[in-house]
Each structure stands twice: as C-alpha cells, then as structure tokens.
Design an enzyme around this catalytic site. Structure first.
Site, PDB file in Angstrom:
ATOM      1  N   GLY A 188       0.873  -1.181   0.000  1.00  0.00           N
ATOM      2  CA  GLY A 188       0.000   0.000   0.000  1.00  0.00           C
ATOM      3  C   GLY A 188       0.907   1.228   0.000  1.00  0.00           C
ATOM      4  NE  ARG A 247       5.314  -3.396  -4.517  1.00  0.00           N
ATOM      5  CZ  ARG A 247       4.016  -3.564  -4.244  1.00  0.00           C
ATOM      6  NH1 ARG A 247       3.593  -3.537  -3.001  1.00  0.00           N
ATOM      7  NH2 ARG A 247       3.149  -3.743  -5.217  1.00  0.00           N
ATOM      8  CD  GLN A 277      -3.158  -6.977  -3.258  1.00  0.00           C
ATOM      9  OE1 GLN A 277      -3.884  -7.633  -4.002  1.00  0.00           O
ATOM     10  NE2 GLN A 277      -1.998  -6.501  -3.661  1.00  0.00           N
ATOM     11  CG  ASP A 282      -0.140   2.104  -5.788  1.00  0.00           C
ATOM     12  OD1 ASP A 282      -1.309   1.681  -5.871  1.00  0.00           O
ATOM     13  OD2 ASP A 282       0.683   1.669  -4.957  1.00  0.00           O
TER      14      ASP A 282
HETATM   15  O1  MRU Z   1       0.423  -3.995  -4.531  1.00  0.00           O
HETATM   16  P1  MRU Z   1      -0.154  -3.249  -3.357  1.00  0.00           P
HETATM   17  O2  MRU Z   1      -0.940  -4.121  -2.429  1.00  0.00           O
HETATM   18  O3  MRU Z   1       0.901  -2.436  -2.652  1.00  0.00           O
HETATM   19  O4  MRU Z   1      -1.165  -2.245  -4.028  1.00  0.00           O
HETATM   20  C1  MRU Z   1      -1.906  -1.376  -3.220  1.00  0.00           C
HETATM   21  C2  MRU Z   1      -2.844  -0.528  -3.969  1.00  0.00           C
HETATM   22  O5  MRU Z   1      -2.954  -0.578  -5.170  1.00  0.00           O
HETATM   23  C3  MRU Z   1      -3.587   0.475  -3.166  1.00  0.00           C
HETATM   24  O6  MRU Z   1      -4.852   0.697  -3.691  1.00  0.00           O
HETATM   25  C4  MRU Z   1      -2.791   1.792  -3.193  1.00  0.00           C
HETATM   26  O7  MRU Z   1      -1.460   1.564  -2.809  1.00  0.00           O
HETATM   27  C5  MRU Z   1      -3.385   2.806  -2.322  1.00  0.00           C
HETATM   28  S1  MRU Z   1      -3.166   2.390  -0.622  1.00  0.00           S
HETATM   29  C6  MRU Z   1      -3.906   3.577   0.313  1.00  0.00           C
END
Ligand code: MRU
Length: 349
Positions: free
Chosen positions: A48, A90, A201, A242
């Site tokens: 996230g 990431r 998720q 993101d």
């Molecule tokens: O791959 P992830 O689980 O890190 O992806 C998370 C998301 O896409 C969320 O929607 C985004 O990071 C916003 S979190 C407030």
C-alpha cells in the site's frame, strides 16, 4: 500492537504485521536490519503506497541509527546505499520516492551543521523524522476521510478495489478511511469488496480489516464488478492510488481501470482518495508512470498450489485510470475536480 496496525517504531526495531499471512494468522516480525525491511517491502509483508512510504522512512532511520560509521563522510556514503536499496523495492508507489527525497533533504541539512565525529544528533533527528512521517500519514487519512465522507451516499453500496485501508497507510486508510468516517457519521453503507486477483488484497485484507471493525461488507469476485455496477445499487466507488500524474491520471491496483470504465457506463461516481505525497507533478500524464511487473507465481499459484500449467504469464501489478473517468480526487487538503492540471497544482502548493 492493535490488529489493524501494519507498522510500529520501537527501540528494539521496526515491527511489521505480516500481511502475507492474513487473514489466517496475525503474526508480527521485528526488523533490526534495514536490508531485511527493504526485502519485506518487496515481498509484500507491508504494502500500500502510503504504508510503503512510512516503512521506507522507518527503514532509513533504523539503518542510520544502527550505523557503525565513524565519520560524517562514512555515514553519507552509507546513507546513499540505504536509499538506493529502498528505491529498488517497488517502482510504482511514488510515496516511496517521496520518503527517500524527504530523508535526503533532511540528511543534507543535518549534515551541514554536524560535527564530523559526533553523529548522534543526525541519528536522533532521523528517528524523530520517521515518527513524524507516520503521524502526518495518520492526520492526512483523517482529513481525507472527512472530505470524502461528504461525497458518499447516505445509504447503499459503495465499491472499492484492493486494500486502501489502515493496512495500506498506517492510519485509518484512504479509500477505507473515507468509508470509516462515513459509517461513523451515520451513513448506512455496505462495502462491495472485489477479491482483487492475483494477490487477493480485497479478499484477504480489505474483507478482514472491515470485518475486524464490524463495517458491513459483501465480498465478490473481480468478474462480478460489471454485474453489480449494472444491477446492484452501487452509489459510489472509492479507491486509493499509487501515483497520480499532473493531469490526474491515476495508477492503482490492476483492475481499477476497467472498474472506472464500467462506472462511467452506469453513471456511478468514481472517486480516488490519496494523500498529497501520492501526487507526482513531475510527470505530465499516466503514460509516464512505471508499472511494476510482479512474479508469475502470483498468477499461476494460490497459496503455493499451482492452478495453471507452465505457460507464459503477464502480471502487471497496476493499471492507469485516465483522469476523465475520475469524478474527484480527495486529498487531505481538499477535493480536486477537473481540470486536474489546475486543481492538483493548487492543492500541492
Ligand atoms: O500492490 P499493493 O498491495 O501495494 O497495491 C496497493 C494498492 O494498489 C492500493 O490501492 C494503493 O497503494 C493505495 S493504498 C492507500
């Protein structure tokens, strides 16, 4: 630690709730080496965008506070290696790079006034800075929640995607923060939670997090999204982000873009909730957002069990929703609407 608390700074190290093991087990891991913490970000122990920013902040502070460097020059060289290590974890979540830039500015200003052989003030200041980042994330979520709740229907279904909750931000969440505040202020909401293949998720994290807080939810598979937008009385969609480009194009978990297209077809308002740190005004549009490609095993396997033959696999972790499909972008400084190039620039000042 509270169950929905993904990260905490302690004198013994940085404690993470292992999100890979939810919902089956609530397990915490204490990190004392920043390299392990960087690996934990890459491996999704914590994930996230805003939570990744907090984890990188604490990771940098952890590394510097435990450094054996004897001189400022040695510490400076180490600092660069540490930042490079986190930068490689990431690529899409811009909060990670926001945190690294913030700590680089802080380190440079502290180094200017530091004695060459007394590094303790730098170490203490970076620990304080990491905790400040965490507090700021929490405050931002509260403000996003208040601005966003006013946009949600008084009753009915609200759809989200992935997990943009407490687990993803280290506060009350962005998209789920909006929903939390709405529920607290009397909205009668049932949250439609798509499971969010391939990493689940939605099913594993959002369903668990909402269930912990007794917020009504209905779990669906991703391929039910169109059906529910057409028939299910969905009053709004609210998702996290993101990275948001200067024109408002928004990268979020894979599957967000088709949801936004379907929302337009069925006249359901599609909202993005994200802190200002998720804006990347250095890029003009979503075309320049780097999309993380995750391992093929996330698609071919579920919990270690192979569900597909050994074939070519694509696993882009994010997609980009063009800003013309977004009804509003909710930030801690207020709500931006089209034209986003102007409204986002104003909020970012
Ligand atoms: O791959 P992830 O689980 O890190 O992806 C998370 C998301 O896409 C969320 O929607 C985004 O990071 C916003 S979190 C407030």
């Amino acid at each position: 630690m509270r169950s929905v608390e993904p990260i905490r700074w302690t004198d013994d190290g940085v404690i993470l709730l292992d999100q890979r093991r939810l919902p089956a087990e609530v397990v915490h891991i204490t990190y004392t080496d920043y390299r392990d913490l960087a690996a934990a970000i890459k491996d999704m122990v914590i994930r996230g965008a805003p939570a990744i920013g907090v984890a990188a902040s604490m990771g940098i502070a952890l590394a510097i506070s435990r450094s054996r460097a004897a001189t400022l020059d040695e510490l400076r060289a180490e600092f660069k290696t540490i930042c490079d290590t986190f930068a490689r974890t990431r690529p899409t979540a811009v909060d990670l790079f926001w945190a690294i830039e913030r700590f680089t500015r802080k380190f440079d200003s502290l180094a200017q006034n530091a004695a060459a052989n007394n590094l303790d003030p730098i170490k203490e200041a970076l620990i304080e800075e990491a905790q400040k980042v965490h507090r700021e994330r929490q405050a931002a979520d509260e403000a996003i929640g208040k601005f966003g709740a006013a946009l949600l229907p008084a009753s009915g279904r609200v759809m989200t995607q992935c997990n943009a909750g407490a687990l993803a931000t280290a506060g009350i969440g962005t998209a789920l923060g909006v929903i939390r505040v709405a529920v607290e202020t009397g909205h009668k909401i049932d949250v439609l939670v798509p499971e969010t293949r391939p990493y689940l998720q939605g099913a594993r994290l959002t369903a668990w997090e909402l269930h912990q807080d007794k917020i009504p939810l209905t779990l669906i598979t991703d391929n039910m999204v169109g059906h529910f937008l057409k028939t299910g009385g969905v009053g709004a969609i609210v998702v996290g982000a993101d990275r948001i480009a200067a024109n408002g194009d928004t990268a979020n978990k894979i599957g967000t873009y088709p949801m936004a297209v379907l929302a337009r077809e069925h006249k359901v308002p599609f909202f993005v909730a994200a802190p200002i740190s998720t804006l990347d005004l250095s890029i003009a549009s979503g075309e320049q957002i780097p999309i993380e490609q995750r391992p093929s095993a996330e698609v071919t396997h579920v919990h270690g069990v192979r569900i597909a033959p050994e074939v070519t696999v694509a696993n882009p972790a994010f997609d980009v929703t063009p800003s013309h499909l977004i009804a509003a972008i909710i930030t801690e400084r207020g709500v931006a609407r089209a034209p986003y190039a102007e409204s986002l620039k104003r909020l970012a000042k």
